[in-house]
Design an enzyme around this catalytic site. Structure first.
Site, short mmCIF file in Angstrom:
data_model
loop_
_atom_site.label_atom_id
_atom_site.label_comp_id
_atom_site.label_asym_id
_atom_site.label_seq_id
_atom_site.Cartn_x
_atom_site.Cartn_y
_atom_site.Cartn_z
N ASP A 62 0.46 -1.29 0.36
CA ASP A 62 -0.59 -0.19 0.40
C ASP A 62 0.99 1.15 -0.20
OD1 ASP A 62 -1.91 -1.90 0.64
OD2 ASP A 62 -1.87 -1.43 2.74
N GLU A 105 -11.33 0.06 -3.30
CA GLU A 105 -10.42 0.45 -1.72
C GLU A 105 -9.51 0.91 -2.65
OE1 GLU A 105 -9.25 -3.03 0.17
OE2 GLU A 105 -8.22 -4.14 -1.19
O1 FUB Z 1 -3.50 -3.51 3.92
C1 FUB Z 1 -4.41 -3.80 4.42
C2 FUB Z 1 -5.60 -3.69 3.13
O2 FUB Z 1 -4.99 -4.47 1.87
C3 FUB Z 1 -5.44 -1.73 1.94
O3 FUB Z 1 -5.29 -1.26 3.93
C4 FUB Z 1 -6.19 -2.02 1.45
O4 FUB Z 1 -6.17 -1.43 0.47
C5 FUB Z 1 -5.57 -3.17 0.68
O5 FUB Z 1 -4.63 -3.57 0.07
#
Ligand code: FUB
Length: 338
Positions: free
Chosen positions: A32, A241
């Site tokens: 991320d 997301e």
């Molecule tokens: O790293 C945890 C979660 O996985 C992140 O918040 C999301 O975007 C995904 O990459």
């Protein structure tokens, strides 16, 4: 040397050297990556993945991270420096578990680290921590940002100096649980209504002190070229997301992950609030379930920071990478096939 189709029926070729991107960090697992340029240097704010031996589930319980490290690079392809632990969960008084994808910003002679973490009731909230240095250590505010929820903050400062936070994530990111404005823990993935508009990511303008939202949280509408909202059942295109915002030639580019279909997609607008018109995908699936990115300009070129699971082969133990992001003459993004 690769040949690039430059769209609009034009048959042009452009040469560029491409090397396979290598993991930027190999002694820890990182994911991320939110990249920013501060004082002419690249700073990366990633998640720090660990093996916590939590069984894999649809809510992402296996992503059980406990701290953040900050990295810096003087140049792309240069040395990557680890500046150590910038914030530890034990120093966030209200935090319960799972420090997920962070972001950072600079204003008021201060660096701000924004981070989603579940509170002691297991509800994701957004925290903010401050430092005089881009590498921390950061000191967390005693409580989450009032009115914050869900995950994946992306903090964007516009050319007029106004700062916005984009955020949200469905499934384990809990965005669907706030559909009515009240938290509803029974909604596990989405609303289960495929023919209705997809859940929207959120945006709020930040207050001048960067510690609170200056306005009620708003929906970021993503529409198709006919002006209709993308539907919840449109898993290849709808928001899941990992929001990011960048501005190019006066246009706002809202980019995100489609989650269970594993694309990076983008939509554009003339306003930071949208509505954003869906333009397409710009990266095909990487190895591992999640795909999460940031886009940053450095010394006249644009770069995509992202992750895959090259080092571990395991979805929850990721490694960050960087590669150049190319555009067609009309500003649209070249598709990357990782
Ligand atoms: O790293 C945890 C979660 O996985 C992140 O918040 C999301 O975007 C995904 O990459």
């Amino acid at each position: 040397i690769v040949a690039l189709g430059l769209g609009s029926g034009a048959c042009q070729t452009k040469t560029t050297t491409t090397t396979k991107p290598e993991p930027l960090v190999t002694d820890l697992y990182t994911a991320d990556p939110s990249a920013h340029v501060f004082n002419g240097k690249i700073y990366i704010y990633p998640s720090h993945d660990i093996e916590a031996n939590v069984p894999e589930d649809d809510e992402g319980g296996h992503f059980n991270m406990k701290d953040y490290h900050v990295y810096s690079m003087d140049k792309i392809d240069g040395k990557v420096t680890d500046h150590g632990v910038a914030l530890d969960i034990k120093d966030v008084p209200w935090a319960g578990r799972q420090m997920w994808a962070p972001d950072a910003a600079y204003k008021n002679d201060t660096y701000y680290l924004y981070f989603p973490v579940k509170d002691k009731q297991d509800v994701f909230r957004m925290g903010v921590a401050t430092s005089q240095s881009p590498t921390g250590p950061f000191k967390a505010e005693p409580a989450p940002i009032p009115g914050s929820f869900s995950i994946d903050p992306a903090v964007f400062t516009d050319t007029d100096g106004t700062t916005y936070m984009y955020f949200g994530g469905i499934w384990g990111g809990q965005l669907q649980r706030w559909y009515t404005g009240q938290y509803d823990a029974t909604l596990k993935t989405d609303l289960g209504k495929d023919n209705e508009p997809a859940l929207s990511p959120k945006v709020a303008r930040m207050s001048n002190d960067m510690l609170t939202f200056a306005e009620p949280v708003k929906d970021v509408q993503i529409i198709d070229k006919q002006g209709k909202p993308l539907l919840a059942g449109d898993h290849d295109r709808r928001f899941f997301e990992g929001a990011w915002m960048h501005k190019y030639n006066g246009k706002y580019y809202f980019s995100y992950s489609t989650g269970d279909t594993h694309f990076l997609a983008y939509a554009t607008s003339d306003s930071p609030y949208g509505p954003f018109t869906y333009q397409g995908t710009f990266m095909e699936p990487v190895t591992g379930w999640t795909t999460h990115h940031s886009i940053v300009e450095f010394e006249g070129k644009w770069y995509l920071f992202y992750h895959d699971v090259e080092l571990s082969g395991k979805t929850h133990l990721r490694n960050i990478k960087v590669r150049e992001l190319l555009r067609k003459p009309d500003g649209s993004l070249e598709l990357i096939k990782p």
